[in-house]
Design a protein around this motif. Structure first.
Motif, short mmCIF file in Angstrom:
data_model
loop_
_atom_site.label_atom_id
_atom_site.label_comp_id
_atom_site.label_asym_id
_atom_site.label_seq_id
_atom_site.Cartn_x
_atom_site.Cartn_y
_atom_site.Cartn_z
N LYS A 126 11.03 -7.67 -2.11
CA LYS A 126 11.61 -7.32 -0.82
C LYS A 126 10.64 -7.58 0.34
CE LYS A 126 14.82 -3.80 -2.51
NZ LYS A 126 15.24 -2.38 -2.44
N PHE A 127 9.37 -7.29 0.12
CA PHE A 127 8.38 -7.45 1.18
C PHE A 127 8.04 -8.92 1.44
CE2 PHE A 127 6.45 -3.09 -0.16
CZ PHE A 127 7.50 -2.44 0.47
N SER A 128 8.27 -9.77 0.48
CA SER A 128 7.85 -11.17 0.61
C SER A 128 8.51 -11.87 1.79
CB SER A 128 8.16 -11.93 -0.68
OG SER A 128 9.56 -11.97 -0.92
N ARG A 129 9.63 -11.35 2.26
CA ARG A 129 10.32 -11.95 3.40
C ARG A 129 9.67 -11.59 4.73
NH1 ARG A 129 14.43 -9.22 0.53
NH2 ARG A 129 15.55 -10.54 -0.95
N THR A 130 8.92 -10.51 4.76
CA THR A 130 8.38 -10.02 6.04
C THR A 130 6.88 -9.77 6.03
OG1 THR A 130 8.91 -7.75 5.37
CG2 THR A 130 10.56 -8.94 6.68
N SER A 131 6.22 -9.87 4.88
CA SER A 131 4.81 -9.53 4.80
C SER A 131 4.03 -10.61 4.04
CB SER A 131 4.62 -8.18 4.10
OG SER A 131 3.25 -7.90 3.88
N HIS A 132 2.81 -10.88 4.54
CA HIS A 132 1.93 -11.83 3.85
C HIS A 132 1.14 -11.14 2.74
CE1 HIS A 132 2.88 -14.93 6.71
NE2 HIS A 132 2.48 -14.19 7.71
N ALA A 182 2.58 -8.86 0.38
CA ALA A 182 3.69 -8.14 -0.26
C ALA A 182 3.25 -7.31 -1.47
CB ALA A 182 4.77 -9.15 -0.67
N SER A 183 2.48 -7.91 -2.38
CA SER A 183 2.06 -7.18 -3.59
C SER A 183 1.15 -6.02 -3.24
CB SER A 183 1.36 -8.14 -4.55
OG SER A 183 2.26 -9.11 -5.03
N LEU A 184 0.21 -6.25 -2.31
CA LEU A 184 -0.70 -5.18 -1.90
C LEU A 184 0.06 -4.05 -1.24
CD1 LEU A 184 -3.55 -4.07 -1.51
CD2 LEU A 184 -3.69 -5.40 0.61
N ASP A 185 1.02 -4.38 -0.39
CA ASP A 185 1.83 -3.36 0.27
C ASP A 185 2.53 -2.47 -0.77
OD1 ASP A 185 1.07 -4.59 2.57
OD2 ASP A 185 3.06 -5.35 3.09
N ALA A 186 3.10 -3.11 -1.79
CA ALA A 186 3.80 -2.36 -2.84
C ALA A 186 2.84 -1.43 -3.57
CB ALA A 186 4.46 -3.33 -3.81
N GLU A 187 1.65 -1.92 -3.88
CA GLU A 187 0.66 -1.11 -4.60
C GLU A 187 0.20 0.08 -3.77
OE1 GLU A 187 -2.35 -3.93 -5.50
OE2 GLU A 187 -1.16 -4.96 -7.03
N VAL A 188 -0.05 -0.16 -2.48
CA VAL A 188 -0.50 0.93 -1.60
C VAL A 188 0.56 2.03 -1.52
CG1 VAL A 188 -1.06 1.54 0.78
CG2 VAL A 188 -2.07 -0.50 -0.25
N LEU A 189 1.80 1.63 -1.35
CA LEU A 189 2.87 2.63 -1.21
C LEU A 189 3.13 3.39 -2.50
CD1 LEU A 189 5.49 0.81 1.06
CD2 LEU A 189 3.86 2.59 1.68
N LEU A 190 3.09 2.70 -3.62
CA LEU A 190 3.33 3.40 -4.89
C LEU A 190 2.15 4.30 -5.23
CD1 LEU A 190 5.30 3.93 -7.10
CD2 LEU A 190 4.42 1.96 -8.36
N ARG A 216 11.70 1.15 4.67
CA ARG A 216 11.08 1.16 5.99
C ARG A 216 10.06 0.05 6.14
NH1 ARG A 216 8.85 6.94 7.27
NH2 ARG A 216 8.59 5.97 9.34
N ARG A 217 9.28 -0.19 5.08
CA ARG A 217 8.30 -1.27 5.14
C ARG A 217 8.98 -2.63 5.26
NH1 ARG A 217 4.41 -3.59 7.42
NH2 ARG A 217 3.26 -5.09 6.16
N ALA A 218 10.13 -2.78 4.60
CA ALA A 218 10.87 -4.04 4.69
C ALA A 218 11.36 -4.31 6.11
CB ALA A 218 12.06 -4.01 3.73
N ARG A 219 11.46 -3.24 6.92
CA ARG A 219 11.83 -3.40 8.33
C ARG A 219 10.60 -3.60 9.22
NH1 ARG A 219 15.10 1.11 7.10
NH2 ARG A 219 13.82 2.46 8.44
N ARG A 220 9.44 -3.78 8.58
CA ARG A 220 8.16 -4.08 9.25
C ARG A 220 7.45 -2.85 9.82
NH1 ARG A 220 7.64 -9.78 10.24
NH2 ARG A 220 9.62 -10.88 9.95
N VAL A 221 7.84 -1.67 9.40
CA VAL A 221 7.07 -0.48 9.80
C VAL A 221 5.68 -0.61 9.17
CG1 VAL A 221 6.88 2.03 9.67
CG2 VAL A 221 9.14 0.94 9.91
N PRO A 222 4.61 -0.45 9.96
CA PRO A 222 3.26 -0.60 9.41
C PRO A 222 2.99 0.36 8.25
CG PRO A 222 3.18 -0.61 11.80
CD PRO A 222 4.58 -0.23 11.42
N ILE A 223 2.28 -0.13 7.27
CA ILE A 223 1.89 0.69 6.12
C ILE A 223 1.20 1.97 6.57
CG2 ILE A 223 0.27 0.84 4.18
CD1 ILE A 223 2.58 -0.70 3.29
#
Length: 296
Positions: free
Chosen positions: A14-20, A22-30, A63-70
Motif C-alpha cells: 500500500k505504501f509503495s504508491r506514496t512512499s520511497h 515503504a518497507s521501513l514505514d511498515a516496520e516502524v508502524l508495526l 493514514r500513512r497511505a494518505r501521506r500522514v508523516p510517520i
C-alpha cells in the motif's frame, strides 16, 4: 489470522504508491503497535497479530497511505540520536537540520579558549518542537569548560508549538527558556552570542509540488514568493533591535544560496559569510561570522 510477515507485506504494498521507504514505514508502524523493536519482527515473522493489533495497525496504515508523516502517527521522531515528541502542532525535525548542531558544536569547540570564564547565550528562533535548542542544551555541557556557562533560549510565534517544545525540554531535563513572540522580539534587550534559525524557506510553488508536506504546518514551511521573507525579517530585526550575535547560523534551501548570501552581505557587509553543504552535497547552511571587533 494475520502474521507479522503478512501484515508487513500488505502495508508495504500500500505504501509503495506514496512512499520511497515503504518497507521501513511498515516496520516502524508495526513495531510501534506491538511495542517491540524491529528485530522482533525479523525473528518472529510467523507470529500472529491479535485482533486489536490488526485493527490498530490497519488504521495507521490507512493514514500513512494518505501521506500522514510517520512521526505524527507514532508521536516520535529521532533527532541527533535523541527522541522527540512531535504532532501536527510542529514541523517534523529533518535529518539535514542536524548539520546546524554540528556547525555550532564545531564553532564553539574551535573558539573554546576565547570563551572561558564568560557566559554564552544561544538563541533558536522559530524553535518549533525545540529539537535544535534542546539538543544543544543536552550536548554542549559535555564539551564545554565547566567554567563556561551557557544560557539557552527558544522563541516561536505559536503557543501550541511552544507547548510541544516545553514537553520535550521536560522530557530531556534541560534548562531552556521558551518564549512566545516573533523572531527576536522576546529577546529584545538581551545579549545573544549565537543565533540559530531554521525558519520557513520554501516558496508556495515548492510547497504545492511536494504532497508529503500537506499535513505539516504551512506557516513553518512557506516564506513568501521567493522563500526568503522570514530571513529578511530576521536580518532586519537584528539591525533594528540592536542585537549583535557574533555567529548566525541558518538552514536554507539549496536553491537560495546566491540570494541569501547577497542578503547577508547587504545587512552584514563586514562579516564573513559562507555556505556549508549537507551530507548529500547540497548547499544547506548559511554561516555569518563576525570578528571580535565587530561585536564589541
Amino acid at each position: 489470522m494475520t502474521t507479522i510477515q503478512q501484515a508487513l507485506q500488505t502495508a508495504a504494498t500500500k505504501f509503495s504508491r506514496t512512499s520511497h521507504t515503504a518497507s521501513l514505514d511498515a516496520e516502524v508502524l508495526l513495531s510501534f503497535v506491538l511495542k517491540k523493536p524491529k528485530t522482533f519482527l525479523y525473528t518472529n515473522p510467523e507470529k500472529e497479530l491479535t485482533r486489536s493489533q490488526r485493527e490498530r495497525f490497519g488504521r495507521l496504515v490507512a493514514r500513512r497511505a494518505r501521506r500522514v508523516p510517520i512521526a505524527y502517527l507514532t508521536n516520535h521522531k529521532e533527532f541527533y540520536g535523541l527522541d522527540f515528541f512531535v504532532d501536527r502542532r510542529v514541523l517534523v525535525p529533518r535529518p539535514e537540520t542536524e548539520l546546524l548542531v554540528d556547525v555550532i558544536i564545531e564553532q564553539i569547540a574551535n573558539g573554546k579558549s576565547q570563551m572561558a570564564n564568560r557566559e554564552l547565550t544561544i538563541a533558536d528562533v522559530g524553535t518549533g518542537s525545540g529539537a535544535l535548542i534542546i539538543t544543544l542544551a543536552k550536548l554542549l555541557p559535555t564539551i564545554c569548560d565547566s567554567r563556561f556557562a551557557i544560557r539557552y533560549y527558544g522563541t516561536d510565534t505559536s503557543q501550541p508549538a511552544l507547548a510541544v517544545a516545553r514537553k520535550n525540554a521536560a522530557a530531556h531535563r534541560v534548562n531552556v527558556t521558551l518564549l512566545r513572540g516573533s523572531l527576536l522580539a522576546p529577546l529584545k534587550g538581551k545579549r545573544v552570542d549565537i543565533l540559530v534559525a531554521n525558519l520557513p524557506y520554501l516558496t508556495p510553488a515548492q510547497y504545492q509540488k511536494n504532497r508529503d508536506l500537506r499535513f505539516e504546518p504551512r506557516s513553518a514551511l512557506v516564506a513568501g514568493r521567493d522563500g526568503l521573507e522570514a530571513y529578511r525579517h530576521l536580518f532586519e530585526h537584528l539591525e533594528r533591535d540592536g542585537l549583535d550575535p557574533r555567529l548566525i547560523i541558518c538552514e536554507i534551501d539549496p536553491s537560495q544560496s546566491r540570494p541569501i548570501i547577497a542578503l547577508a552581505r547587504h545587512h552584514f557587509p563586514a562579516a564573513h559569510r559562507l555556505i556549508k553543504k549537507d551530507l548529500t552535497g547540497k548547499n544547506r547552511v548559511l554561516i555569518i561570522k563576525k570578528n571580535k571587533a565587530q561585536t564589541q
